[in-house]
Design a protein around this motif. Structure first.
Motif, mmCIF file in Angstrom:
data_model
loop_
_atom_site.group_PDB
_atom_site.id
_atom_site.type_symbol
_atom_site.label_atom_id
_atom_site.label_comp_id
_atom_site.label_asym_id
_atom_site.label_seq_id
_atom_site.Cartn_x
_atom_site.Cartn_y
_atom_site.Cartn_z
ATOM 1 N N GLN A 66 0.827 -1.208 0.000
ATOM 2 C CA GLN A 66 0.000 0.000 0.000
ATOM 3 C C GLN A 66 0.865 1.264 0.000
ATOM 4 O OE1 GLN A 66 -0.193 -2.505 2.152
ATOM 5 N NE2 GLN A 66 -2.316 -3.175 2.475
ATOM 6 N N ALA A 67 1.966 1.217 0.768
ATOM 7 C CA ALA A 67 2.861 2.375 0.811
ATOM 8 C C ALA A 67 3.596 2.539 -0.518
ATOM 9 C CB ALA A 67 3.863 2.212 1.956
ATOM 10 N N ARG A 68 3.986 1.438 -1.125
ATOM 11 C CA ARG A 68 4.641 1.521 -2.441
ATOM 12 C C ARG A 68 3.719 2.156 -3.469
ATOM 13 N NH1 ARG A 68 6.962 -4.412 -3.751
ATOM 14 N NH2 ARG A 68 7.576 -4.975 -1.631
ATOM 15 N N LEU A 69 2.447 1.858 -3.369
ATOM 16 C CA LEU A 69 1.479 2.385 -4.328
ATOM 17 C C LEU A 69 1.245 3.885 -4.133
ATOM 18 C CD1 LEU A 69 -0.733 1.962 -6.519
ATOM 19 C CD2 LEU A 69 -2.317 1.445 -4.646
ATOM 20 N N LEU A 70 1.094 4.311 -2.883
ATOM 21 C CA LEU A 70 0.638 5.666 -2.610
ATOM 22 C C LEU A 70 1.756 6.680 -2.431
ATOM 23 C CD1 LEU A 70 -2.323 4.878 -0.181
ATOM 24 C CD2 LEU A 70 -2.415 5.404 -2.616
ATOM 25 N N MET A 71 2.935 6.236 -1.997
ATOM 26 C CA MET A 71 3.993 7.195 -1.707
ATOM 27 C C MET A 71 4.419 7.990 -2.948
ATOM 28 S SD MET A 71 5.677 8.620 0.648
ATOM 29 C CE MET A 71 5.447 7.525 2.055
ATOM 30 N N PRO A 72 4.710 7.369 -4.105
ATOM 31 C CA PRO A 72 5.056 8.173 -5.290
ATOM 32 C C PRO A 72 3.933 9.102 -5.730
ATOM 33 C CG PRO A 72 5.706 5.882 -5.604
ATOM 34 C CD PRO A 72 4.839 5.920 -4.383
ATOM 35 N N CYS A 73 2.692 8.681 -5.514
ATOM 36 C CA CYS A 73 1.547 9.519 -5.879
ATOM 37 C C CYS A 73 1.495 10.765 -5.004
ATOM 38 C CB CYS A 73 0.258 8.713 -5.748
ATOM 39 S SG CYS A 73 -1.243 9.647 -6.123
ATOM 40 N N ALA A 74 1.650 10.573 -3.681
ATOM 41 C CA ALA A 74 1.626 11.715 -2.766
ATOM 42 C C ALA A 74 2.802 12.643 -3.021
ATOM 43 C CB ALA A 74 1.644 11.210 -1.314
ATOM 44 N N GLY A 75 3.977 12.058 -3.258
ATOM 45 C CA GLY A 75 5.145 12.883 -3.549
ATOM 46 C C GLY A 75 4.966 13.679 -4.829
ATOM 47 N N GLY A 76 4.375 13.061 -5.846
ATOM 48 C CA GLY A 76 4.126 13.777 -7.101
ATOM 49 C C GLY A 76 3.149 14.921 -6.911
ATOM 50 N N LEU A 131 1.330 7.670 -9.301
ATOM 51 C CA LEU A 131 0.470 6.517 -9.050
ATOM 52 C C LEU A 131 0.830 5.364 -9.980
ATOM 53 C CD1 LEU A 131 -1.983 5.494 -7.422
ATOM 54 C CD2 LEU A 131 -3.453 6.337 -9.275
ATOM 55 N N GLY A 132 1.152 5.687 -11.232
ATOM 56 C CA GLY A 132 1.574 4.636 -12.155
ATOM 57 C C GLY A 132 2.865 3.980 -11.711
ATOM 58 N N VAL A 133 3.826 4.790 -11.250
ATOM 59 C CA VAL A 133 5.081 4.226 -10.738
ATOM 60 C C VAL A 133 4.801 3.351 -9.526
ATOM 61 C CG1 VAL A 133 7.305 4.796 -9.691
ATOM 62 C CG2 VAL A 133 6.461 6.138 -11.616
ATOM 63 N N GLY A 134 3.925 3.819 -8.628
ATOM 64 C CA GLY A 134 3.588 3.033 -7.442
ATOM 65 C C GLY A 134 2.949 1.701 -7.791
ATOM 66 N N ALA A 135 2.079 1.725 -8.807
ATOM 67 C CA ALA A 135 1.424 0.476 -9.211
ATOM 68 C C ALA A 135 2.446 -0.521 -9.755
ATOM 69 C CB ALA A 135 0.352 0.775 -10.253
ATOM 70 N N ILE A 136 3.395 -0.039 -10.540
ATOM 71 C CA ILE A 136 4.430 -0.934 -11.074
ATOM 72 C C ILE A 136 5.301 -1.484 -9.949
ATOM 73 C CG2 ILE A 136 6.473 -1.039 -12.570
ATOM 74 C CD1 ILE A 136 5.168 1.132 -14.295
ATOM 75 N N SER A 137 5.608 -0.622 -8.947
ATOM 76 C CA SER A 137 6.528 -1.026 -7.884
ATOM 77 C C SER A 137 5.930 -2.057 -6.938
ATOM 78 C CB SER A 137 6.975 0.202 -7.089
ATOM 79 O OG SER A 137 5.905 0.745 -6.323
ATOM 80 N N ILE A 138 4.631 -2.265 -6.999
ATOM 81 C CA ILE A 138 4.035 -3.323 -6.169
ATOM 82 C C ILE A 138 4.662 -4.667 -6.521
ATOM 83 C CG2 ILE A 138 1.900 -4.582 -5.675
ATOM 84 C CD1 ILE A 138 0.388 -1.973 -6.082
#
Length: 581
Positions: free
Chosen positions: A68-78, A280-287
């Protein structure tokens, strides 16, 4: 009165210091650039610690996080990075922020406030897992430091631009531990030419920056290169093939990046939402593939020292490219220099499978293909093969790798240019377009500049017809042609006026007062230089244009303004060539 030896010595010393003062300023800029780079690096470390409770490899951090953190962290940072960018652009006031434009076509003044706010945005994007390089902001900060120093010292525009170029080289040297390559990066890519007036100070700044970084705490090489065994002569062929592959992949990667930027820009979404969507796209891939976080340093080092399954390398490569396209395409501030090295390393590792399968007895180690792949893809993407060769050599310090590295980089560059691939840097693309325009102008012939001539009469026309034509057009000469349309000279306005003054106009024809050699003529196949020489013999605005010296059929007229415009565009200096000490 004789001047004493001490006085002569002091005078010579003063002259020497004055002539080499720019080198002293370059050394100061090198030190400042290293400190600016260190400041950004430590800021990133601090932000990592605040966000994740630890710092270091982004891959290790991502792997330890729940999905969940991998998914949301890049999104929040962006999202946060986008909000900061909106604030920066609101107060930009149309200032040039990019150091390359400031050096090549600007006044040398890098905006301080805009650069600092952009750097904060870049920190947020990178620290939250964005797949983008940190080197862009490091170099920008180093260039800003140089610009501030130059403005405090009240440098003129030319010297200020040179000092900013020194700052950029210092930032690259500090970021990549490659002072020679960084100097050639600036001269080859930004300035577009290598001259000692610029290369000397830039080299000094890069070396001082590198020495400063080595003395500061926390220094370690960006890439930890293994020892490379000598490469057999026939094995060089494989590296040439790798260069061809890199020359095809690099343009495709850059075109995909351009299209992704176009898609995000055309979405109509506000900038913060675009960066959040990319994150969010980066986070989804990083899962599934946490290796896409960060700029890829740790993965490249692993490829250099460890054995990977080709399936794993292929998956990481594809996902890393996708993550980089999403991060950079959404508008995040950061470089794609390091991600390009990552792509080259992965391509080289995969390509190494071919010689290992076909000629396992003599095949070079995969690490050699990884290192050469980095250089080849970099050469193709930046259109700077010399810089790429020097950078990989400085990283590896391996003479046995030099021959395959040189061949692969030059071949990759040639293939990328042959397929009209774009360049990583807009300034390079503009310079290439400028050179292509000059090539077109060198080949230009007068037939392309010929305009229809309205002031033409047959040789047997009456003086009254000539007078009527002079009244219609503000010219001094009317062209004459015979029945076959061949140019036979001109009728001059003052000759017609003289006939009317003597009341002889009615009894004469244009043939009677024709001047066959009054004007020089241009031919259809004449080049710019020859045409300009013809105009130097004549003070008028236009000259008659004929098919050839042997076939003087009148085709029209060539105007001096058209020739001068083309000549100036052909001979103007390339971007950055005026940056001298």
């Amino acid at each position: 009165m004789n001047v004493s030896s001490p006085d002569r010595l002091r005078t010579r010393l003063a002259l020497l210091l004055r002539a080499n003062a720019i080198l002293l300023w370059a050394a100061l800029v090198g030190c400042a650039g290293a400190l600016a780079t260190l400041l950004f690096r430590d800021g990133l470390t601090l932000l990592q610690a605040l966000l994740f409770g630890r710092s270091g490899s982004f891959v290790d951090i991502a792997t330890a996080l729940p999905w969940q953190a991998r998914l949301l962290m890049p999104c929040a940072g962006g999202l946060l990075a986008g909000c900061v960018l909106v604030l920066a652009r609101r107060h930009a006031g149309g200032a040039r922020a990019d150091y390359m434009e400031v050096v090549a076509v600007g006044d040398g003044k890098v905006p301080v406030q805009l650069t600092l706010v952009n750097s904060v945005s870049s920190l947020l994007s990178i620290a939250s897992g964005g797949s983008i390089g940190r080197e862009g902001s490091m170099i920008q900060l180093a260039a800003m430091s140089a610009s501030v120093i130059g403005r405090i010292a009240r440098f003129n525009t030319e010297r200020l631009r040179l000092l900013v170029a020194c700052g950029a080289a210092a930032g690259i040297a500090a970021a990549y531990n490659a002072p020679i390559a960084s100097a050639f990066f600036v001269t080859e890519i930004i300035l577009g030419a290598i001259t000692m007036n610029s290369l000397g100070p830039i080299m000094v700044a890069a070396v001082v920056a590198n020495i400063t970084m080595r003395r500061l705490p926390g220094y370690h090489p960006t890439y930890e290169m293994p020892a490379f065994a000598p490469i057999a002569n026939l094995e060089v062929v494989w590296f040439v093939a790798l260069g061809v592959l890199a020359g095809l992949i690099a343009p495709a990667f850059l075109v995909a990046l351009q299209r992704m930027r176009g898609l995000f820009a055309g979405s109509g979404l506000p900038l913060p939402l675009r960066l959040a969507l990319g994150g969010l796209g980066v986070g989804a891939i990083s899962i599934w593939v946490p290796q896409v976080w960060g700029n890829g340093y740790s993965v490249v080092n692993a490829l250099l020292h460890q054995s990977w399954l080709w399936q794993a390398v292929l998956v990481v490569l594809v996902c890393k490219i996708a993550a980089t396209l999403l991060t950079s395409g959404s508008g995040a501030i950061g470089g794609i220099f390091t991600p390009t090295l990552f792509v080259g390393a992965a391509v080289g590792h995969l390509f190494a499978l071919v010689p290992q399968a076909l000629t396992p007895e003599t095949a070079a180690a995969p690490a050699a293909f990884v290192a050469v792949g980095m250089g080849a893809l970099l050469a193709a993407a930046t259109s700077a093969p010399l810089m790429a060769i020097l950078m990989i050599f400085e990283m590896t310090l391996s003479y046995s790798l030099m021959l395959p590295l040189m061949l692969a980089c030059v071949v990759a560059f040639g293939v990328a240019r042959a397929v009209n691939g774009p360049s990583m840097y807009e300034i390079t693309a503009r310079r290439v377009a400028d050179e292509q325009e000059r090539e077109r102008l060198r080949a230009i012939r007068m037939q392309e500049l010929i305009r229809p001539a309205d002031t033409v009469l047959p040789l047997d026309a009456s003086i009254a017809q000539a007078a009527a034509l002079f009244r219609q057009h503000p010219v001094k000469y009317v062209y004459l042609v015979d029945t076959a349309g061949r140019y036979r000279g001109v009728v001059a306005l003052h000759d017609v006026a003289a006939l009317y003054e003597r009341d002889e106009a009615s009894s004469r024809t244009c043939a009677d007062i024709a001047r066959p050699d009054a004007l020089p003529v241009v031919t259809a196949d004449m080049g710019l230089d020859d045409a300009l020489r013809q105009f130097m013999r004549h003070f008028g605005e236009r000259l008659p244009a004929v098919r050839s010296a042997l076939d003087p059929e009148l085709l029209g007229a060539v105007h001096k303004t058209d020739v001068l415009d083309a000549y100036v565009r052909l001979n103007r200096a390339p971007l950055g060539m005026q940056v001298e000490a």
